[in-house]
Design a protein around this motif. Structure first.
Motif, mmCIF file in Angstrom:
data_model
loop_
_atom_site.group_PDB
_atom_site.id
_atom_site.type_symbol
_atom_site.label_atom_id
_atom_site.label_comp_id
_atom_site.label_asym_id
_atom_site.label_seq_id
_atom_site.Cartn_x
_atom_site.Cartn_y
_atom_site.Cartn_z
ATOM 1 N N ALA A 173 0.823 -1.214 0.000
ATOM 2 C CA ALA A 173 0.000 0.000 0.000
ATOM 3 C C ALA A 173 0.856 1.262 0.000
ATOM 4 N N LYS A 174 2.034 1.186 0.622
ATOM 5 C CA LYS A 174 2.884 2.369 0.734
ATOM 6 C C LYS A 174 3.825 2.553 -0.453
ATOM 7 N N TYR A 175 4.282 1.436 -1.029
ATOM 8 C CA TYR A 175 5.403 1.534 -1.956
ATOM 9 C C TYR A 175 5.120 1.025 -3.375
ATOM 10 N N LEU A 176 3.882 0.661 -3.657
ATOM 11 C CA LEU A 176 3.531 0.202 -5.001
ATOM 12 C C LEU A 176 2.379 1.020 -5.563
ATOM 13 N N LEU A 177 2.444 1.257 -6.852
ATOM 14 C CA LEU A 177 1.354 1.919 -7.572
ATOM 15 C C LEU A 177 0.711 0.903 -8.505
ATOM 16 N N ARG A 178 -0.601 0.760 -8.404
ATOM 17 C CA ARG A 178 -1.278 -0.194 -9.271
ATOM 18 C C ARG A 178 -1.610 0.449 -10.611
ATOM 19 N N SER A 179 -1.521 -0.353 -11.666
ATOM 20 C CA SER A 179 -1.848 0.141 -12.998
ATOM 21 C C SER A 179 -3.281 0.670 -13.043
ATOM 22 N N ARG A 180 -3.477 1.728 -13.797
ATOM 23 C CA ARG A 180 -4.819 2.265 -13.961
ATOM 24 C C ARG A 180 -5.723 1.302 -14.721
ATOM 25 N N ASP A 181 -5.104 0.466 -15.539
ATOM 26 C CA ASP A 181 -5.855 -0.570 -16.245
ATOM 27 C C ASP A 181 -5.977 -1.768 -15.304
ATOM 28 N N ARG A 182 -7.102 -1.918 -14.670
ATOM 29 C CA ARG A 182 -7.273 -2.951 -13.643
ATOM 30 C C ARG A 182 -7.190 -4.368 -14.188
ATOM 31 N N GLN A 183 -7.272 -4.512 -15.482
ATOM 32 C CA GLN A 183 -7.252 -5.853 -16.052
ATOM 33 C C GLN A 183 -5.838 -6.420 -16.197
ATOM 34 N N ASN A 184 -4.821 -5.560 -16.322
ATOM 35 C CA ASN A 184 -3.478 -6.119 -16.531
ATOM 36 C C ASN A 184 -2.768 -6.485 -15.225
ATOM 37 N N GLN A 186 -0.790 -5.097 -13.039
ATOM 38 C CA GLN A 186 0.616 -4.773 -12.889
ATOM 39 C C GLN A 186 0.801 -3.648 -11.878
ATOM 40 N N TYR A 187 1.985 -3.654 -11.263
ATOM 41 C CA TYR A 187 2.303 -2.682 -10.231
ATOM 42 C C TYR A 187 3.676 -2.087 -10.511
ATOM 43 N N ARG A 188 3.855 -0.837 -10.069
ATOM 44 C CA ARG A 188 5.152 -0.187 -10.232
ATOM 45 C C ARG A 188 5.635 0.343 -8.893
ATOM 46 N N ILE A 189 6.936 0.193 -8.660
ATOM 47 C CA ILE A 189 7.547 0.738 -7.451
ATOM 48 C C ILE A 189 7.430 2.260 -7.477
ATOM 49 N N VAL A 190 7.091 2.856 -6.339
ATOM 50 C CA VAL A 190 6.858 4.306 -6.306
ATOM 51 C C VAL A 190 8.166 5.060 -6.571
ATOM 52 N N PRO A 191 8.056 6.280 -7.111
ATOM 53 C CA PRO A 191 9.259 7.062 -7.438
ATOM 54 C C PRO A 191 10.184 7.293 -6.253
ATOM 55 N N GLU A 192 9.626 7.456 -5.048
ATOM 56 C CA GLU A 192 10.446 7.724 -3.870
ATOM 57 C C GLU A 192 11.411 6.576 -3.586
ATOM 58 N N VAL A 193 11.004 5.352 -3.886
ATOM 59 C CA VAL A 193 11.883 4.196 -3.715
ATOM 60 C C VAL A 193 12.859 4.099 -4.886
ATOM 61 N N ARG A 194 12.349 4.250 -6.095
ATOM 62 C CA ARG A 194 13.200 4.130 -7.285
ATOM 63 C C ARG A 194 14.348 5.132 -7.260
ATOM 64 N N ALA A 195 14.119 6.285 -6.658
ATOM 65 C CA ALA A 195 15.140 7.336 -6.639
ATOM 66 C C ALA A 195 16.403 6.923 -5.895
ATOM 67 N N HIS A 196 16.291 5.933 -5.025
ATOM 68 C CA HIS A 196 17.442 5.499 -4.228
ATOM 69 C C HIS A 196 18.245 4.392 -4.892
ATOM 70 N N VAL A 197 17.793 3.895 -6.030
ATOM 71 C CA VAL A 197 18.433 2.756 -6.685
ATOM 72 C C VAL A 197 18.948 3.184 -8.050
ATOM 73 N N SER A 198 20.216 2.930 -8.288
ATOM 74 C CA SER A 198 20.794 3.160 -9.619
ATOM 75 C C SER A 198 21.286 1.827 -10.175
ATOM 76 N N PHE A 199 21.079 1.606 -11.451
ATOM 77 C CA PHE A 199 21.419 0.340 -12.089
ATOM 78 C C PHE A 199 22.605 0.513 -13.031
ATOM 79 N N GLY A 200 23.428 -0.535 -13.109
ATOM 80 C CA GLY A 200 24.573 -0.493 -14.002
ATOM 81 C C GLY A 200 24.966 -1.878 -14.469
ATOM 82 N N HIS A 201 25.620 -1.919 -15.608
ATOM 83 C CA HIS A 201 26.090 -3.180 -16.174
ATOM 84 C C HIS A 201 27.459 -3.510 -15.596
#
Length: 281
Positions: A173-184, A186-201
């Motif tokens: 409830a705090k850290y996931l955003l549900r897709s506006r399309d209720r049929q798919n 899918q959930y996305r991690i909230v921006p406040e969490v994503r901002a702390h993670v950087s990805f690299g190869h």
């Protein structure tokens, strides 16, 4: 299309993968690699494994174009949110409080080495967000993987309902955003969490990992099982070069560093403290 990869063809691909990734590809993996290559042959419009093998090993330009695809196919990316959850409890209840009492810098730095599709680094971020609600501090998480395919997925931070199942409902409830399309579903991690993670190869066989900062904590879990013992020792030694003295390394419960000459002291179930003066032999 040719129905089977020949033993000679598999041996050539296996040796190439081991040389470039360090990943063991015993004969028992032939069916797995064959299945994954089937899909790639269809994408390229090739009719046989022999044609793909010839193109890969005889045409340098074709190999340069194809190498990333082959290495992506060779990696296994099983992961979950809150996998082996006691490690996240240890991080929040033991390691972080000690760091807060005697911080080694202005930022608590973590490295998820072998991050796959992102569930583990986002779990780390959620764990630390919860801790930060009790006491303010800054943190950053570097998440690396050799597979460009999984890194692309991880950066989107989008997961299915099945994938988020291990996340406790209050945290969803705090850290996931549900897709506006209720049929798919899918959930996305909230921006406040994503901002702390950087990805690299990052390829663990690279001579220099190129990290600019020393890490306070490294999660290196469910990766060593794909390496032979000398490669395990070499990779963990290089990881320790980027781990602050007194910092902590987590491995999977199914993995072991017993008997390896490393500057680590076992502190609990599958986690170690970096002690450069305590080189194990």
């Amino acid at each position: 299309m040719t129905s089977a990869l020949t033993p000679r063809q598999f041996a050539d691909f296996s040796a190439f993968i081991a040389q470039h990734l360090g990943i063991k590809m015993p004969p028992s993996k032939q069916v797995m690699l064959q299945s994954r290559l089937h899909r790639r042959l269809r994408e390229l419009g090739l009719d046989s494994f022999a044609e793909y093998h010839e193109r890969f090993f005889r045409d340098e330009a074709a190999q340069a174009d194809e190498i990333e695809h082959l290495l992506n196919l060779a990696t296994t990316n099983k992961t979950d949110f809150f996998r082996e959850p006691e490690h996240f409890d240890i991080l929040a209840r033991e390691i972080l409080p000690r760091w807060l009492q005697q911080p080694t810098g202005s930022v608590f730095r973590l490295w998820c080495a072998g991050c796959s599709t992102g569930e583990e680094p986002y779990t780390l971020a959620i764990t630390l967000m919860e801790a930060r609600a009790r006491q303010s501090f800054e943190f950053s998480i570097l998440a690396t993987d050799v597979s460009t395919r999984v890194l692309q997925h991880a950066r989107t931070a989008i997961y299915s309902e099945e994938q988020i199942a291990p996340i406790p409902q209050p945290l969803r409830a705090k850290y996931l955003l549900r897709s506006r399309d209720r049929q798919n579903r899918q959930y996305r991690i909230v921006p406040e969490v994503r901002a702390h993670v950087s990805f690299g190869h990052l390829n663990f066989l690279a001579p220099d990992y190129g990290l600019r900062e020393l890490m306070d904590v490294v999660f290196f879990r469910n990766v060593m099982i794909y390496f032979d013992r000398p490669t395990q020792t070499d990779v963990v030694t290089k990881i320790c070069h980027h781990l602050r003295p007194g910092g902590h390394l987590f491995i999977a419960h199914s993995e072991s560093l017993q008997g390896q000459p490393l500057p680590l002291r076992l502190r609990g179930p599958a986690f170690f403290q970096h002690e450069p003066s305590a080189l194990r032999t």
